[in-house]
Scaffold this motif. Structure first.
Motif, PDB file in Angstrom:
ATOM      1  N   ALA A  13     -12.569   4.520 -11.130  1.00  0.00           N
ATOM      2  CA  ALA A  13     -12.575   5.479 -10.021  1.00  0.00           C
ATOM      3  C   ALA A  13     -11.166   5.587  -9.455  1.00  0.00           C
ATOM      4  N   ASP A  14     -10.664   6.807  -9.362  1.00  0.00           N
ATOM      5  CA  ASP A  14      -9.318   7.021  -8.817  1.00  0.00           C
ATOM      6  C   ASP A  14      -9.383   6.929  -7.285  1.00  0.00           C
ATOM      7  N   PRO A  15      -8.662   5.974  -6.681  1.00  0.00           N
ATOM      8  CA  PRO A  15      -8.736   5.821  -5.218  1.00  0.00           C
ATOM      9  C   PRO A  15      -8.319   7.092  -4.474  1.00  0.00           C
ATOM     10  N   PHE A  16      -7.331   7.783  -5.003  1.00  0.00           N
ATOM     11  CA  PHE A  16      -6.852   8.979  -4.311  1.00  0.00           C
ATOM     12  C   PHE A  16      -7.920  10.072  -4.316  1.00  0.00           C
ATOM     13  N   SER A  17      -8.627  10.207  -5.440  1.00  0.00           N
ATOM     14  CA  SER A  17      -9.699  11.207  -5.508  1.00  0.00           C
ATOM     15  C   SER A  17     -10.813  10.860  -4.533  1.00  0.00           C
ATOM     16  N   LEU A  18     -11.144   9.565  -4.445  1.00  0.00           N
ATOM     17  CA  LEU A  18     -12.159   9.146  -3.486  1.00  0.00           C
ATOM     18  C   LEU A  18     -11.713   9.433  -2.058  1.00  0.00           C
ATOM     19  N   PHE A  19     -10.433   9.208  -1.811  1.00  0.00           N
ATOM     20  CA  PHE A  19      -9.887   9.482  -0.471  1.00  0.00           C
ATOM     21  C   PHE A  19     -10.038  10.969  -0.126  1.00  0.00           C
ATOM     22  N   LEU A  20      -9.745  11.832  -1.096  1.00  0.00           N
ATOM     23  CA  LEU A  20      -9.878  13.272  -0.859  1.00  0.00           C
ATOM     24  C   LEU A  20     -11.323  13.672  -0.622  1.00  0.00           C
ATOM     25  N   GLU A  21     -12.253  12.999  -1.336  1.00  0.00           N
ATOM     26  CA  GLU A  21     -13.660  13.383  -1.224  1.00  0.00           C
ATOM     27  C   GLU A  21     -14.286  12.899   0.078  1.00  0.00           C
ATOM     28  N   THR A  22     -13.855  11.731   0.550  1.00  0.00           N
ATOM     29  CA  THR A  22     -14.553  11.103   1.678  1.00  0.00           C
ATOM     30  C   THR A  22     -13.882  11.339   3.020  1.00  0.00           C
ATOM     31  N   SER A  23     -12.635  11.784   3.031  1.00  0.00           N
ATOM     32  CA  SER A  23     -11.925  11.934   4.304  1.00  0.00           C
ATOM     33  C   SER A  23     -12.051  13.359   4.836  1.00  0.00           C
ATOM     34  N   ASP A  24     -11.945  13.457   6.151  1.00  0.00           N
ATOM     35  CA  ASP A  24     -11.946  14.766   6.823  1.00  0.00           C
ATOM     36  C   ASP A  24     -10.503  15.274   6.848  1.00  0.00           C
ATOM     37  N   ILE A  25     -10.143  16.103   5.868  1.00  0.00           N
ATOM     38  CA  ILE A  25      -8.749  16.534   5.693  1.00  0.00           C
ATOM     39  C   ILE A  25      -8.626  18.021   6.038  1.00  0.00           C
ATOM     40  N   THR A  26      -7.658  18.311   6.867  1.00  0.00           N
ATOM     41  CA  THR A  26      -7.318  19.707   7.176  1.00  0.00           C
ATOM     42  C   THR A  26      -5.994  20.019   6.488  1.00  0.00           C
ATOM     43  N   TYR A  27      -6.010  20.966   5.563  1.00  0.00           N
ATOM     44  CA  TYR A  27      -4.798  21.357   4.852  1.00  0.00           C
ATOM     45  C   TYR A  27      -4.144  22.534   5.592  1.00  0.00           C
ATOM     46  N   CYS A  28      -2.840  22.486   5.658  1.00  0.00           N
ATOM     47  CA  CYS A  28      -2.138  23.523   6.418  1.00  0.00           C
ATOM     48  C   CYS A  28      -0.781  23.808   5.787  1.00  0.00           C
ATOM     49  N   LEU A  29      -0.529  25.072   5.516  1.00  0.00           N
ATOM     50  CA  LEU A  29       0.803  25.487   5.085  1.00  0.00           C
ATOM     51  C   LEU A  29       1.761  25.403   6.269  1.00  0.00           C
ATOM     52  N   TYR A  30       3.021  25.091   5.991  1.00  0.00           N
ATOM     53  CA  TYR A  30       3.993  25.011   7.081  1.00  0.00           C
ATOM     54  C   TYR A  30       4.092  26.333   7.843  1.00  0.00           C
ATOM     55  N   ARG A  31       3.994  27.436   7.129  1.00  0.00           N
ATOM     56  CA  ARG A  31       4.138  28.724   7.802  1.00  0.00           C
ATOM     57  C   ARG A  31       2.947  29.059   8.704  1.00  0.00           C
ATOM     58  N   ASP A  32       1.810  28.328   8.509  1.00  0.00           N
ATOM     59  CA  ASP A  32       0.626  28.542   9.347  1.00  0.00           C
ATOM     60  C   ASP A  32       0.429  27.412  10.345  1.00  0.00           C
ATOM     61  N   SER A  33       1.477  26.649  10.610  1.00  0.00           N
ATOM     62  CA  SER A  33       1.311  25.444  11.427  1.00  0.00           C
ATOM     63  C   SER A  33       0.909  25.742  12.867  1.00  0.00           C
ATOM     64  N   GLU A  34       1.099  26.990  13.319  1.00  0.00           N
ATOM     65  CA  GLU A  34       0.719  27.310  14.702  1.00  0.00           C
ATOM     66  C   GLU A  34      -0.784  27.190  14.927  1.00  0.00           C
TER      67      GLU A  34
END
Length: 1025
Positions: free
Chosen positions: A89-110
């Motif tokens: 099991a890839d730890p990073f993949s598990l982290f992506l699946e289980t964590s509450d992540i908000t992705y944001c482009l720098y240009r949309d940071s407002e």
């Protein structure tokens, strides 16, 4: 291979969680992404509450997609290529699946503003700017982590030469090399931050973070309920007011003690209902001031206030405020759609921002957004709320204040970087006015002023080391950086010095103090600042800095007082080919503002090839305003670029040698061995202008928001306008103005008579275009300011008549003024008709007068009336309000002006006007050929001849027949016998003729009489003719 993590990293994270303070990790290496999982795990273990939410910011592309289905496809491809083991099991993949992540482009940071996260990950270091740093780091809560990912570097000093994305905007055609001075200072500042660790991608702490050697675990200062001292005070306060309405429910929404006290102060002023208070709320970023204002407005609704206006630079700035208004009135048991409605903006640019809340539980109540420059529309106001007042120009804020309750808030520092002109000028003025009125009128009738400050952050505890580091790095907290000036020297004693930017951003102790003082002057003088300005100052190749200092005593080992700062940007030297391309395509590249704008306005492809300098900013010490220091600095700068201050020819540039040294250092040391320190052997920080060779320039220019004060300043120094924007700024309501000052240069041939040098024909063209637009685009521009820009001559007392006066006659009379127009002017000048009769002539006369074709001297008031009515097309009522005089005075000045203009026109063209008027044909009265006696004698002779001819003519028997008696002789005899004959010898005899015969006889006699008279008349007429 499993490896034990350094205990110091775990200790730093746990200390941050216990103290509610943030920590920062800079991870260097291509596999730095894998260490995010470990840091997130350690943070989750240290926290009592749920797993931390994550904000992941990036430039344009993630290695693993943020979309679940796309991410599964990517993982399958990696497995097929053998880059991922399906058994493990890839730890990073598990982290992506289980964590509450908000992705944001720098240009949309407002869009992440106002949100709170437990961890913030920043990748793509090349795309970072100071604004992005502050905006994203401020979203992290106390105990959270900021993780900065760097690609693999041979040495940390490689950051000194790294090309940043923003450098592309700094480059121009003539200045292509941008130095990464901001990166150098950023890296050196990280070494001094106690809560920041620099590691490689195996979590080995690098030597730059040497302070981690002495880190120790801290203990909790909490009570039995897990509350700190301030949290306990807040809980007690909420319990105290729980039963009070409306204070209790609103205090329950507050997060800090400072915020609770602010809301209580606001509610005191609201419930007082005297409408004579002004309350100012000052705080740094993230202190909850917008939320406090929103809760206060909810309290005003509960107190029965009907008309509440809210203003800010943009309705988007009011998102938090309106959210907390809704939360506050919901806490007061109001229901949406039942008791109130929220109105969103239909403008797509405002992204459905809230602009109005209508409440109708008790009676009709409105909370309405108002644009700052629409302050004239304020009517029946009970409460006015000004959010982010420091981002609004000071004159507009002053004009908003009135006889109603006023709440205002201002960010004194933070990523918005707004200026401190509000707190430095307006609040001091309001405070002094409140004290004076209280002393003179008594406390009951005077206007009250309160100032509230919020120091506690909502998201993290006080004394957060990341906040201190960020404020120092971006020069945000400058409240105490403006030192008191010990002595104000005479401006003639002052000298202008060039500031070496390599030394200024080297992070030496003295350089840092000097930089903080310079930025403090910027923030104190300008209402709109941004952290990005610091990177522009540091890295832009065309920018240079100058400071005005008093006499420097070299025996005293201390930094001199800065009286004035000037930032200059070199522009121009654009090839003819580029200029032609820009004109043909109709667009201008970024940078070189003045050359491209000049090229666009006049369609001229020669001017961009000239070299010039644009004064980007000029800031004077707040204690030294209006003392002549700004004027002295501008004069010295002009003399410097004209070559009047240089004593020797060439200076050798040292920048290339410094770059070689940096590269050599990077090659010699590895990441785990190098020790990062500020550079040594740097050039002097300050260089006198006599010791530096100036660039060869043709002009100096400035771009600024058009105000009377600023325009007067630049015009005093012989700067001439060539452009005024027709569309005013949406925030300030000011028009953009660009001015130029030609410098003495041998490259351009100019006649001595032209005061503007080579700019003269362009300046005259600008004046003509500006004059034509005064009736449309600039109709609402203040008449004093518009007259200053137009700069037309109104005093002709020393004017000598020339041939031009005679040449103008035919032009005016033929093309513009007809003789009838002149007659109407004459009638009005003689008070015979109303002014409405000549209103159509006023624009014609005004355009001719202000184009200096009518040399008539007018007083200031007369010229102003002619300007407003003739050029700006304003009626008498508007002119009366603008000039501040009575209607009778306006008309009096108007008729005096018309009399003067008519007098001049009549003098130069009176005869021509009289000659062109239409006239009746004249009757010639020639003398008769005969005298009256001769004419009478001739007429008498004619009459005599006619009478003689009538006497000599035979009698016609038919004519006599009418006198014949028809009866016989018997009747006559009877008459003679029976009656006595009268003395006259006439007797009467009865006739036998009928009435019809008599009528015919009368007719015949009448006809013969008419024929006779008509014939005589015609004969007499013939004789007369």
């Amino acid at each position: 291979m499993r490896k034990k993590v350094d205990e110091r990293i775990r200790t730093l994270i746990e200390n941050g969680v216990r103290q509610r303070q943030r920590s920062m990790f800079v991870i260097v290496g291509d596999k730095s992404r894998d260490q995010i999982v470990n840091l997130n795990y350690m943070l989750a273990k240290s926290r009592v509450k749920s797993r931390p939410s994550v904000l992941w910011c990036y430039r344009d592309k993630l290695e693993i997609s943020s979309h679940k289905k796309k991410r599964v496809k990517q993982i399958k491809k990696l497995m097929q290529r053998g880059l991922m083991d399906p058994e493990k099991a890839d730890p990073f993949s598990l982290f992506l699946e289980t964590s509450d992540i908000t992705y944001c482009l720098y240009r949309d940071s407002e869009r992440v503003l106002g949100n709170t996260f437990g961890m913030c990950i920043l990748q793509d270091f090349e795309a970072l700017t100071p604004n992005l740093l502050a905006r994203t780091i401020e979203t992290v809560e106390g105990g959270g982590l900021i993780i900065l990912l760097l690609r693999s570097l041979s040495s940390l000093t490689s950051l000194y030469t790294m090309v940043m994305d923003v450098h592309e905007r700094f480059r121009t055609e003539s200045h292509t090399h941008a130095a990464a001075r901001f990166n150098e200072r950023f890296l050196l500042s990280i070494a001094s931050c106690k809560a920041c660790v620099v590691m490689d991608d195996e979590l080995n702490i690098l030597p730059i973070s040497s302070h981690m050697k002495f880190i120790q675990p801290v203990t909790n200062n909490e009570d039995s309920e897990g509350l700190s001292k301030r949290e306990r005070e807040l809980k007690d306060l909420k319990d105290q007011f729980r039963e009070d309405f409306p204070v209790g429910p609103l205090i329950g929404k507050c997060c800090t003690m400072d915020q609770s006290n602010a809301v209580i102060n606001f509610l005191d002023s609201i419930l007082d209902k005297s409408l004579r208070s002004t309350v100012a709320l000052l705080a740094a970023r993230g202190r909850g001031k917008s939320a406090a204002l929103g809760l206060a407005i909810a309290g005003a609704i509960a107190a029965g206030y009907s008309n509440i206006f809210v203003t800010a630079p943009s309705p988007e700035n009011l998102k938090t405020l309106f959210d907390f208004v809704c939360k506050g009135i919901n806490a007061l048991e109001y229901k949406e759609h039942l008791h109130y409605d929220v109105v969103k903006s239909a403008d797509p640019e405002l992204k459905k921002a809230t602009i109005q809340i209508n409440v109708y539980k008790q009676h009709r109540q409105t909370i309405q957004y108002l644009k700052p420059h629409d302050h004239g529309k304020l009517s029946q106001v009970e409460l006015l709320v000004i959010d982010e007042a420091a981002a609004i120009p000071l004159p507009i804020v002053k004009s908003m204040l009135g006889p109603y309750l006023v709440f205002m808030s201002s960010t004194v520092n933070g990523y918005e970087g707004t200026g401190r002109s509000l707190s430095l000028k307006l609040l001091q003025q309001l405070e002094s006015q409140s004290q004076l009125s209280a002393q003179s009128n008594g406390s009951n009738s005077s206007r009250l002023f309160k100032k509230i400050e919020l120091n506690e952050s909502i998201r993290y505890a006080s004394g957060d080391p990341i906040e201190t580091w960020l404020n120092d790095l971006l020069c945000l907290d400058l409240a105490n950086s403006i030192p008191n000036i010990s002595r104000l020297p005479h401006p003639k004693e002052c000298d202008l010095y060039y500031v070496n930017r390599d030394t200024l951003f080297s992070y030496h102790k003295e350089s840092e103090i000097f930089l903080q003082r310079m930025m403090a002057l910027y923030v104190a003088s300008h209402y709109k600042n941004s952290p990005n300005d610091l990177q522009l100052m540091a890295d832009a190749p065309a920018h240079h800095l100058f400071v005005l200092l008093g006499p420097v005593d070299e025996s005293k080992n201390q930094l001199p007082d800065i009286l004035c700062v000037i930032q200059v940007c070199l522009e121009g030297q654009i090839s003819r080919k580029s200029a032609m391309k820009s004109l043909s395509e109709g667009r201008a590249p970024s940078g070189d503002q003045i050359p491209w704008k000049f090229c666009e306005q006049f369609q001229d492809n020669v001017f961009p090839s000239l070299s010039g300098a644009r004064i980007v900013r000029i800031a004077v010490h707040p204690s030294a305003l209006r003392l002549g220091y700004g004027s002295t600095a501008v004069d010295l700068l002009s003399r410097y670029y004209e070559g009047q201050m240089t004593l020797f020819a060439d200076d050798e540039e040292e920048t290339e040698e410094l770059e070689v040294k940096i590269t050599e250092a990077a090659e010699k040391a590895s990441l785990l061995e190098e020790n990062i320190k500020p550079r040594a052997n740097l050039p002097p920080l300050l260089v006198h202008l006599r010791e530096r060779r100036p660039e060869k320039l043709h002009y100096l220019g400035v771009s600024f928001g058009l105000t009377q004060e600023l325009f007067r300043f630049w015009r005093k120094h012989n700067f001439y306008p060539f452009y005024v924007g027709q569309i005013p700024s949406a925030v300030t309501g000011e028009h953009t103005c660009m001015v130029l000052k030609p410098l003495n240069n041998d490259d351009i041939e100019v006649s001595d008579s032209n005061k503007c040098g080579f700019l003269d024909p362009f300046y005259q063209d600008f004046r003509q275009r500006f004059r034509r637009l005064l009736g449309t685009s600039f109709r609402h521009l203040n008449f004093k300011l518009a007259m200053s820009v137009l700069a037309s001559k109104i005093d002709y007392s020393n004017h000598e008549p020339s041939e031009y006066d005679s040449n103008i006659r035919s032009k005016l009379l033929g093309d513009m003024l007809s003789p009838h127009d002149m007659k109407r002017l004459e009638a009005y000048s003689n008070n015979l008709v109303d002014y409405h009769l000549i209103l159509d002539l006023v624009p014609i006369l005004a355009h001719q007068y202000f184009s200096e074709k009518l040399p008539v001297s007018l007083h200031g008031a007369q010229a102003a009336v002619l300007f407003c009515m003739g050029l700006q097309d304003k009626d008498i009522g508007t002119v009366k309000e603008e000039l501040g005089i009575e209607r009778e005075q306006v008309l009096s000045n108007f008729i005096k002006t018309m009399k003067k203009l008519y007098g001049y026109l009549h003098n130069i063209a009176g005869k021509e006007i009289e000659a062109t008027l239409p006239r009746l044909k004249e009757i010639e009265m020639a003398p008769l050929a005969k005298s009256m006696d001769e004419d009478l004698a001739e007429a008498a002779k004619e009459v005599e001849e006619k009478r003689r001819a009538a006497d000599e003519a035979p009698v016609n028997p038919k004519f006599l027949q009418r006198y014949a008696i028809d009866d016989d002789d018997n009747e006559i005899e009877k008459a003679l016998q029976n009656t006595k004959v009268s003395a006259s010898g006439i007797i009467s005899v009865k006739s036998n003729k009928t009435k019809a015969d008599k009528k015919e006889k009368h007719k015949e006699t009448g006809k013969s009489k008419r024929k006779g008279t008509d014939g005589s008349r015609s004969e007499s007429k013939k004789k007369r003719s």
